[in-house]
Design an enzyme around this catalytic site. Structure first.
Site, PDB file in Angstrom:
ATOM      1  N   ILE A  76       4.813   2.628   7.848  1.00 47.20           N
ATOM      2  CA  ILE A  76       5.049   4.044   8.142  1.00 47.20           C
ATOM      3  C   ILE A  76       3.730   4.818   8.113  1.00 47.20           C
ATOM      4  O   ILE A  76       2.939   4.684   7.165  1.00 47.20           O
ATOM      5  CB  ILE A  76       6.053   4.624   7.126  1.00 47.20           C
ATOM      6  CG1 ILE A  76       7.412   3.960   7.347  1.00 47.20           C
ATOM      7  CG2 ILE A  76       6.163   6.135   7.242  1.00 47.20           C
ATOM      8  CD1 ILE A  76       8.367   4.102   6.206  1.00 47.20           C
ATOM      9  N   ASP A 123       5.657   2.603   2.525  1.00 48.46           N
ATOM     10  CA  ASP A 123       4.772   1.460   2.764  1.00 48.46           C
ATOM     11  C   ASP A 123       3.906   1.801   3.975  1.00 48.46           C
ATOM     12  O   ASP A 123       4.403   1.876   5.104  1.00 48.46           O
ATOM     13  CB  ASP A 123       5.660   0.223   3.032  1.00 48.46           C
ATOM     14  CG  ASP A 123       4.851  -1.052   3.210  1.00 48.46           C
ATOM     15  OD1 ASP A 123       3.649  -0.961   3.544  1.00 48.46           O
ATOM     16  OD2 ASP A 123       5.433  -2.147   3.039  1.00 48.46           O
ATOM     17  N   HIS A 124       2.633   1.988   3.708  1.00 52.91           N
ATOM     18  CA  HIS A 124       1.750   2.470   4.775  1.00 52.91           C
ATOM     19  C   HIS A 124       1.501   1.408   5.850  1.00 52.91           C
ATOM     20  O   HIS A 124       0.983   1.704   6.916  1.00 52.91           O
ATOM     21  CB  HIS A 124       0.420   2.934   4.161  1.00 52.91           C
ATOM     22  CG  HIS A 124      -0.271   3.999   4.966  1.00 52.91           C
ATOM     23  ND1 HIS A 124       0.219   4.485   6.158  1.00 52.91           N
ATOM     24  CD2 HIS A 124      -1.411   4.682   4.746  1.00 52.91           C
ATOM     25  CE1 HIS A 124      -0.590   5.404   6.635  1.00 52.91           C
ATOM     26  NE2 HIS A 124      -1.593   5.545   5.805  1.00 52.91           N
ATOM     27  N   ARG A 125       1.894   0.161   5.599  1.00 50.39           N
ATOM     28  CA  ARG A 125       1.782  -0.859   6.660  1.00 50.39           C
ATOM     29  C   ARG A 125       2.814  -0.609   7.737  1.00 50.39           C
ATOM     30  O   ARG A 125       2.655  -1.020   8.882  1.00 50.39           O
ATOM     31  CB  ARG A 125       2.032  -2.268   6.076  1.00 50.39           C
ATOM     32  CG  ARG A 125       0.992  -2.713   5.075  1.00 50.39           C
ATOM     33  CD  ARG A 125       1.405  -3.997   4.407  1.00 50.39           C
ATOM     34  NE  ARG A 125       2.676  -3.855   3.683  1.00 50.39           N
ATOM     35  CZ  ARG A 125       3.263  -4.825   2.999  1.00 50.39           C
ATOM     36  NH1 ARG A 125       2.717  -6.023   2.945  1.00 50.39           N
ATOM     37  NH2 ARG A 125       4.407  -4.614   2.366  1.00 50.39           N
ATOM     38  N   PRO A 139       0.845  -1.203   0.000  1.00 54.81           N
ATOM     39  CA  PRO A 139       0.000   0.000   0.000  1.00 54.81           C
ATOM     40  C   PRO A 139       0.881   1.254   0.000  1.00 54.81           C
ATOM     41  O   PRO A 139       1.490   1.590   1.010  1.00 54.81           O
ATOM     42  CB  PRO A 139      -0.820  -0.135   1.289  1.00 54.81           C
ATOM     43  CG  PRO A 139      -0.090  -1.104   2.146  1.00 54.81           C
ATOM     44  CD  PRO A 139       0.802  -1.943   1.274  1.00 54.81           C
TER      45      PRO A 139
END
Ligand code: COA
Length: 432
Positions: A408, A404-406, A228
């Site tokens: 950060i 990577d939104h998982r 993501p």
């Protein structure tokens, strides 16, 4: 070479009579190889492919799906060359062929002997027929080669039979799903890309992708669909840095070292990563832990005539600007000369993609997994910036950080780019 049109008959299928045709794999005009499957028959116990007895071109198809046929039935007319015919005798009535093994569930379902009496290696019924999925032997073989479990494939053929395109679509959909710890995550199903004949609309030319593009394309695709991505944009005022860079360039010219903004950006990124350790990390295989790295190796995207390569500059925190500039020049020259060993593209913690020498104001770089962030750099330009009640001309460098939104959060990303911009604005912060 002389050519002749020759009949193809159903070879010996044992005691079976009036066996329905369930799939025809060729069309009139198709060029087929010897032993290529022409059609599939289905008894109540097994399916059988009828292979071409010789190489040639299909001229006429004498049966259709649903027709019931027996040993000796005429199924097709094929044009063969004399050379092909010499290698494989024409299809004969069944009595002249070797008898095929009787088809029962407990015995191997023999792929039919061609009219040339060549009995292909038997396919074990028990091995291939799950009892759940119905598919022809050739489609079972195709699925097996791709490692596809046919019981998971929904068939679109007659009576729910699994066709070759069902297997292809299953693989395409599986490849575009996110990967977990070594396994497939369900949930995403995508339409197969339509196959378009572009020549219908105008002149075209087919150019094969380079080897590098094929390899990097597969990685980029995986990273794009499984991570993501969010991209945080910012600008750094590099007016003072540029003055310093030009001065350094004069000093180092005699040593043949050219210092571009990228060397400063490398150093500033690492200075910032030291403050934000989550940016120097990777998810472990379970996806539940973050592996924090204590070293700082930075990948730099290099545009080469064959495609993108990402050499890695090692231990950036231990090196000065001139040293980094020298290594960057050496690594990008090696990449462009195709002399970059694989080891020099491994171990990266974070990547930088600089299009600053070309142009543009912002873009969305794709994360280079297993890294969790990548910095895109666009072309610096003079802009009016409001400082102390007045607009003043400043050289502004556009930054685009994809993360990577998982791993950060948006707030961390904004802090990261803000700090990075501060370091670039005042490079004395390298020393802090
Ligand atoms: N803003 C303004 N000017 C810039 C700049 C920036 N952000 N970055 C570089 N420049 C200038 C340089 O100072 C140099 O100017 P000069 O010739 O007047 O001295 C010029 O642009 C060319 O620089 P370049 O040769 O590109 O060096 P570099 O150190 O900036 O970049 C590479 C080296 C290998 C990264 C670069 O050549 C490259 O391949 N970039 C493309 C990467 C890519 O394709 N990314 C896409 C991935 S999706």
């Amino acid at each position: 070479m002389s050519k002749e049109i020759r009949p193809i008959h159903v070879p010996d299928i044992g005691d079976y009579k009036n066996v329905p045709v369930i799939e025809i794999m060729v069309q009139v005009g198709d060029a087929v190889a010897a032993e290529q499957s022409l059609l599939t028959l289905e008894t109540d116990k097994a399916t059988m492919d009828v292979p071409a007895p010789f190489a040639g071109v299909v001229k006429e198809i004498k049966v259709k799906v649903g027709d019931a046929i027996s040993t000796g039935s005429l199924i097709m007319m094929m044009e063969s060359s004399a050379a092909a015919a010499a290698l494989a005798p024409a299809s004969q009535p069944p009595q002249s062929t070797a008898p095929a093994a009787p088809q029962t569930p407990t015995q191997p379902a023999t792929v039919l002997a061609s009219a040339a009496s060549k009995v292909a290696a038997p396919l074990s019924l028990g091995e291939h027929f799950t009892g759940k999925a119905h598919a022809s032997p050739s489609n079972r073989k195709f699925a097996r080669e791709l490692g596809v479990d046919l019981s998971r494939v929904k068939g679109s053929g007659i009576k729910g039979r699994v066709t070759k395109s069902d297997v292809q679509n299953f693989v395409k959909a599986a490849l575009s799903q996110p990967q977990g710890a070594g396994g497939m995550l369900g949930g995403i199903s995508v339409l197969a890309m339509p196959v378009i004949n572009f020549a219908k609309f105008g002149e075209i030319e087919t150019k094969p992708l380079s080897r590098i593009k094929k390899i990097s394309g597969a990685n980029l695709h995986r990273n794009w669909v499984t991570i993501p991505h969010i991209t945080q944009h910012d600008e750094a005022d590099i007016t003072e840095m540029e003055i310093f860079r030009k001065k350094l360039n004069e000093e180092y010219a005699a040593q043949g070292i050219k210092i571009t903004p990228l060397a400063f950006i490398l150093k500033a990124v690492v200075t910032t990563m030291q403050l934000f350790p989550d940016f120097n990390a990777s998810l472990d295989a379970s996806g539940e832990n973050l592996i924090l790295k204590k070293y700082f190796h930075i990948g730099v995207a290099v545009d080469t005539p064959d495609g993108l390569m990402v050499p890695v500059v090692r231990d950036v925190e231990q090196k000065g600007i001139a040293q980094l500039a020298k290594e960057l020049a050496e690594l990008s020259a090696k990449a462009r000369d195709k002399k970059l060993p694989a080891t020099e593209m491994q171990g990266g913690c974070f990547s930088i993609s600089s299009l600053g020498g070309i142009g543009g104001t912002a873009f969305t770089p794709i994360i280079n997994a297993p890294e969790v962030a990548i910095l895109g750099v666009s072309k610096a330009s003079m802009k009016p910036v409001y400082i102390d009640s007045a607009f003043v001309p400043r050289l502004m460098l556009p930054l685009s950080l994809s993360y990577d939104h998982r791993v950060i959060d948006g707030a961390s990303a904004a802090r990261f780019t803000t700090h990075l911009a501060q370091v670039l604005t005042d490079v004395r912060r390298f020393a802090l």
